[in-house]
Design a protein around this motif. Structure first.
Motif, mmCIF file in Angstrom:
data_model
loop_
_atom_site.group_PDB
_atom_site.id
_atom_site.type_symbol
_atom_site.label_atom_id
_atom_site.label_comp_id
_atom_site.label_asym_id
_atom_site.label_seq_id
_atom_site.Cartn_x
_atom_site.Cartn_y
_atom_site.Cartn_z
ATOM 1 N N LEU A 80 14.793 3.378 3.562
ATOM 2 C CA LEU A 80 13.770 2.828 2.445
ATOM 3 C C LEU A 80 13.163 1.539 3.457
ATOM 4 C CD1 LEU A 80 12.461 1.867 -0.199
ATOM 5 C CD2 LEU A 80 14.617 0.406 -0.563
ATOM 6 N N GLN B 155 9.315 -0.948 3.804
ATOM 7 C CA GLN B 155 8.339 -1.704 2.814
ATOM 8 C C GLN B 155 7.008 -0.873 3.443
ATOM 9 O OE1 GLN B 155 8.626 -5.950 2.844
ATOM 10 N NE2 GLN B 155 10.127 -5.784 1.083
ATOM 11 N N PRO B 156 5.942 -1.060 2.737
ATOM 12 C CA PRO B 156 4.519 -0.605 3.158
ATOM 13 C C PRO B 156 4.256 -1.545 4.533
ATOM 14 C CG PRO B 156 4.531 -0.707 0.751
ATOM 15 C CD PRO B 156 5.723 -1.259 1.093
ATOM 16 N N THR C 27 11.461 6.654 2.214
ATOM 17 C CA THR C 27 11.007 6.186 1.110
ATOM 18 C C THR C 27 10.015 4.933 1.549
ATOM 19 O OG1 THR C 27 12.483 7.177 -0.193
ATOM 20 C CG2 THR C 27 11.328 5.537 -1.180
ATOM 21 N N VAL C 28 8.780 4.668 1.421
ATOM 22 C CA VAL C 28 8.045 3.801 1.661
ATOM 23 C C VAL C 28 7.681 3.049 0.280
ATOM 24 C CG1 VAL C 28 5.877 2.851 2.887
ATOM 25 C CG2 VAL C 28 7.020 4.993 3.690
ATOM 26 N N SER C 29 8.245 1.836 0.142
ATOM 27 C CA SER C 29 7.946 1.282 -1.512
ATOM 28 C C SER C 29 8.252 -0.294 -1.218
ATOM 29 C CB SER C 29 9.050 1.814 -2.476
ATOM 30 O OG SER C 29 9.007 1.314 -3.676
ATOM 31 N N SER C 30 7.646 -1.041 -2.049
ATOM 32 C CA SER C 30 7.956 -2.360 -1.883
ATOM 33 C C SER C 30 8.944 -2.911 -3.235
ATOM 34 C CB SER C 30 6.654 -3.140 -2.130
ATOM 35 O OG SER C 30 5.834 -2.595 -3.472
ATOM 36 N N THR D 256 2.751 3.890 4.807
ATOM 37 C CA THR D 256 2.173 3.737 3.404
ATOM 38 C C THR D 256 3.145 4.557 2.377
ATOM 39 O OG1 THR D 256 0.928 5.540 3.524
ATOM 40 C CG2 THR D 256 0.324 3.711 4.490
ATOM 41 N N PRO D 257 3.062 4.202 1.294
ATOM 42 C CA PRO D 257 3.708 4.945 0.091
ATOM 43 C C PRO D 257 3.375 6.779 0.178
ATOM 44 C CG PRO D 257 2.874 2.914 -0.729
ATOM 45 C CD PRO D 257 2.346 2.986 0.537
ATOM 46 N N ASP D 258 2.339 6.892 0.765
ATOM 47 C CA ASP D 258 1.838 8.306 0.945
ATOM 48 C C ASP D 258 2.670 9.100 1.935
ATOM 49 O OD1 ASP D 258 -1.572 8.138 0.368
ATOM 50 O OD2 ASP D 258 0.107 8.074 -1.047
ATOM 51 N N ASP D 259 3.425 8.416 2.810
ATOM 52 C CA ASP D 259 4.436 8.902 3.685
ATOM 53 C C ASP D 259 5.680 9.151 3.144
ATOM 54 O OD1 ASP D 259 2.803 6.315 5.820
ATOM 55 O OD2 ASP D 259 2.506 8.607 6.130
ATOM 56 N N THR D 260 6.048 8.948 2.076
ATOM 57 C CA THR D 260 7.273 9.120 1.385
ATOM 58 C C THR D 260 7.415 10.656 1.174
ATOM 59 O OG1 THR D 260 7.348 6.988 -0.074
ATOM 60 C CG2 THR D 260 8.590 8.866 -0.693
#
Length: 125
Positions: free
Chosen positions: A10, A12-13, A122-125, A86-90
């Motif tokens: 996990l 962060q962006p 998982t890319v998430s804040s 970025t979240p799109d890389d999740t």
């Protein structure tokens, strides 16, 4: 030959991760080793690949300039350095090896004969 992918997690962006793909055999020399990613409900998508002999690389447009694929032939490991995530890389990221000899780095998953298990990014804040 088995491929072992690791390094997901996990983040962060804007952050970074480095994935590793290790082959179980020290004598395994495919033409190219690549990374693909997959999200639920979608096909496995090409991310990047590198030829084993001369280090030639190919990237998906979506990761060009942010991701870097590299190899350590002595250790038989391929890396994927992922920056500016970025979240799109999740996705679940898979490494794969292509033993073909046509000199072309394939982007189709069907061209790769050996696959590792997925490692989740998982890319998430």
């Amino acid at each position: 030959v088995q491929l072992q992918a690791s390094g997901g997690g996990l983040v962060q962006p804007g952050g970074s991760l480095k994935l590793s793909c290790a082959a179980s055999s020290s004598t395994f020399r495919p033409f190219a080793t690549g990374w693909f990613r997959q999200v639920p409900g979608k096909e496995r998508a090409f991310v990047a690949a590198i030829t084993v002999n001369n280090g030639r690389t190919r990237y998906a447009d979506s990761v060009q300039g942010r991701f870097t694929i590299s190899r350590d032939n002595a250790a038989n490991v391929v890396y994927l350095q992922m920056n500016s995530l970025t979240p799109d890389d999740t996705a679940a990221y898979y490494c794969a090896a292509d033993t073909g000899r046509n000199g072309v780095i394939a982007t189709r998953a069907a061209a790769y004969e050996y696959w590792g298990q997925g490692t989740q990014v998982t890319v998430s804040s």
